[in-house]
Design a protein around this motif. Structure first.
Motif, PDB file in Angstrom:
ATOM      1  N   PHE A  78      52.254  38.052  29.057  1.00  0.00           N
ATOM      2  CA  PHE A  78      53.136  37.287  29.933  1.00  0.00           C
ATOM      3  C   PHE A  78      53.531  38.090  31.171  1.00  0.00           C
ATOM      4  O   PHE A  78      53.451  39.307  31.188  1.00  0.00           O
ATOM      5  N   GLN A  79      53.998  37.359  32.162  1.00  0.00           N
ATOM      6  CA  GLN A  79      54.413  38.008  33.401  1.00  0.00           C
ATOM      7  C   GLN A  79      55.639  38.907  33.166  1.00  0.00           C
ATOM      8  O   GLN A  79      55.659  40.042  33.620  1.00  0.00           O
ATOM      9  N   LEU A 152      41.449  36.408  26.473  1.00  0.00           N
ATOM     10  CA  LEU A 152      42.628  37.183  26.855  1.00  0.00           C
ATOM     11  C   LEU A 152      43.207  36.558  28.122  1.00  0.00           C
ATOM     12  O   LEU A 152      42.517  36.431  29.137  1.00  0.00           O
ATOM     13  N   LEU A 153      44.458  36.141  28.043  1.00  0.00           N
ATOM     14  CA  LEU A 153      45.107  35.487  29.171  1.00  0.00           C
ATOM     15  C   LEU A 153      46.160  36.427  29.743  1.00  0.00           C
ATOM     16  O   LEU A 153      47.072  36.844  29.017  1.00  0.00           O
ATOM     17  N   CYS A 154      46.043  36.771  31.011  1.00  0.00           N
ATOM     18  CA  CYS A 154      47.005  37.691  31.621  1.00  0.00           C
ATOM     19  C   CYS A 154      47.661  37.021  32.813  1.00  0.00           C
ATOM     20  O   CYS A 154      46.978  36.636  33.765  1.00  0.00           O
ATOM     21  N   TRP A 185      42.663  35.962  34.349  1.00  0.00           N
ATOM     22  CA  TRP A 185      43.595  36.911  34.961  1.00  0.00           C
ATOM     23  C   TRP A 185      44.252  36.246  36.163  1.00  0.00           C
ATOM     24  O   TRP A 185      43.594  36.018  37.178  1.00  0.00           O
ATOM     25  N   ALA A 186      45.516  35.922  36.039  1.00  0.00           N
ATOM     26  CA  ALA A 186      46.209  35.300  37.165  1.00  0.00           C
ATOM     27  C   ALA A 186      46.763  36.381  38.090  1.00  0.00           C
ATOM     28  O   ALA A 186      47.300  37.378  37.615  1.00  0.00           O
ATOM     29  N   THR A 187      46.620  36.189  39.370  1.00  0.00           N
ATOM     30  CA  THR A 187      47.116  37.172  40.328  1.00  0.00           C
ATOM     31  C   THR A 187      47.287  36.525  41.705  1.00  0.00           C
ATOM     32  O   THR A 187      46.760  35.441  41.955  1.00  0.00           O
TER      33      THR A 187
END
Lengths: 234, 262
Positions: A78-79, A152-154, A185-187
């Motif tokens: 999680f963030q 894998l969720l980031c 991968w969220a960014t």
């Protein structure tokens, strides 16, 4: 396909946070979900984690629709930080393993393995409070790998980290993808995306691009392309 | 099934570990009822005359009367405090870790409840031990007989705290809830004065006290302490536990609770 999202929509009251989002994240691939702040990335992760329920559309993981079977195949970072600061790295990991029904020697073996993968083994006995931001993040990634997930969720895992920790973590997770894991991968930082990655651009709840980086940018620098599409769409 | 039990054990162990790390919390949780018992009750001893009502068979001192109420107070404060930690947890994100475990949500929330109830009960017995040192003691079997009553009362108040935590977005709002939940619940109950005393002052207040589930939790403990059984108190406490539990489950339903909590 490991992670499949189809026609996903979500609204907070009248505000549409996600609007018909469709994409896939294949195994062995680092899929970068690039979007400015407020694009809907965190809402998307809330839906993956089952903390929110979609207004429309479906999510499936390794063929399982959202639910316990899908959750069991997901590793989520999680963030916000989610570690217990007063516990050691190992205690935090043991707790997470137990929540997934893994205990005893099996848990110990998996914890060692996960910490090794993130080069965190020598920190195992330290209290999380004593770790720097980069090591805390690595602990969270190790924790997400304990149950050997297929995806894998980031969610913006490098927020608040210095440049060195940021690049080290991005490096580590790219390596995990080459080992066969599907990574999403969220960014909002273009320098975390590599040439060989799969790129999704999310803006105001809609997907503006979906393809290999080179194809999406047509040879232009990614940061320029990203600014031009999100700027123009704004 | 095995996975669910492993998770339950881990959640309870984590609550215990957190508790050990917060020793001030343990001391504070004991000081509060002890001040009531050793100071407040001593002062009020003469002011409050108690008649013989069940489960009592003889005249008792005021200190003896308020012990079950103070056990209820420990459970009440702890139930609220553990929900405070839930609000904090959710802000810190670790509630997300719990809720993304691939287990039924009601099981995860119940594990959390059992963990906090176990801690509360340890405090109750520590309080009883100190009270006994000051000469306020009970029949040996009474100490054992209250255990199930303490468990049920602890679950009821924990479930209430859990339900409240799902509706509270931020820590700041929680102070208000403490004032609007803890104090009315405690003072509008039979914890400090028997209900017939309240009826002498106001019929309405008496009726409110008689409907307050906390009154019934306290009475359940009071009767058990004298190896007596109060079926009405048990029924009320059970129903309230189920109602608060259902409310908590609804509050943590992804279709609404976490959406509002964002």
């Amino acid at each position: 396909m490991t992670l499949t999202v189809e026609g996903l929509s979500y609204a907070y009251g009248a505000k549409q946070a996600l609007d018909g989002v469709t994409f896939q994240a294949p195994p062995g691939r680092f899929t970068a979900l690039l979007g400015p702040n407020g694009a809907g990335k965190t809402t998307l992760f809330g839906l993956f984690a089952g903390l929110l329920r979609p207004g429309a559309g479906t999510i499936s993981v390794a063929g399982h629709p959202m639910g316990r079977a899908a959750l069991a195949r997901m590793g989520i970072v999680f963030q916000q930080p989610t570690l217990d600061l007063d516990l050691t790295v190992t205690q935090n990991l043991r707790y997470a393993a137990a929540l997934r029904g893994i205990a005893g020697r099996d848990a110990g073996r998996r914890i060692d393995q996960a910490l090794d993968r993130l080069a965190m083994r020598e920190r195992a006995a330290e209290k999380v409070r004593a770790l720097n931001g980069g090591h805390r993040r690595r602990t969270e990634i190790a924790r997400a790998l304990l149950h050997e997930p297929s995806v894998l969720l980031c969610d913006e895992p490098t927020v608040g980290l210095d440049a060195a920790s940021r690049s080290a973590i991005t490096e580590h997770v790219h390596a995990l993808a080459t080992e066969g894991l599907a990574v999403l991968w969220a960014t909002h930082l273009t320098d975390e995306v590599r040439e060989g990655d799969h790129l999704l651009i999310l803006h105001r709840g809609r997907l503006l691009a979906d393809g290999p980086v080179a194809e999406v940018t047509a040879g232009a620098p990614l940061s320029d392309h990203f600014l031009s599409v999100t700027g123009a769409a704004a | 099934m095995k996975a669910a039990l492993i998770a339950l054990r881990a959640v309870v162990a984590r609550e215990a570990l957190r508790f050990i790390h917060q020793r001030e919390r343990f001391v504070a949780a004991l000081v509060r009822p002890l001040v009531w018992l050793l100071v407040f009750a001593a002062g009020f001893r003469a002011a409050l005359g108690l008649s013989i009502t069940p489960p009592y068979q003889t005249y008792i001192t005021y200190e003896t009367y308020i012990v079950p109420g103070l056990l209820g107070m420990i459970l009440l404060f702890n139930g609220m405090q553990s929900s405070l930690s839930l609000v904090y947890d959710r802000e810190m994100g670790s509630m997300k870790v719990l809720l993304t475990a691939p287990l039924p949500r009601w099981w995860l929330l119940m594990s959390k409840l059992l963990g906090s109830t176990a801690i509360s009960i340890l405090q109750c017995y520590a309080f009883l031990a100190i009270a006994a040192l000051f000469g306020i003691d009970f029949a040996p079997w009474g100490y054992l007989a209250i255990l199930p009553a303490l468990v049920l009362a602890g679950l009821m108040l924990g479930a209430l705290g859990l339900a409240l935590s799902s509706f509270i977005k931020q820590l700041e709002n929680f102070a208000g809830v403490m004032n609007f939940v803890i104090f009315p619940m405690f003072f509008l109950s039979s914890a400090l004065y028997p209900l017939w005393k309240m009826a002498e002052s106001s019929r309405l207040l008496h009726d409110i006290c008689a409907a307050n589930p906390f009154t019934h939790a306290v009475e359940l403990i009071r009767f058990a302490l004298y190896l007596d059984f109060n079926p009405l108190a048990l029924l009320w406490t059970l129903l309230a536990t189920l109602a608060f539990g259902a409310l908590a489950l609804w509050g943590y339903d992804p279709a609404r609770g976490m959406k509002r909590a964002r």
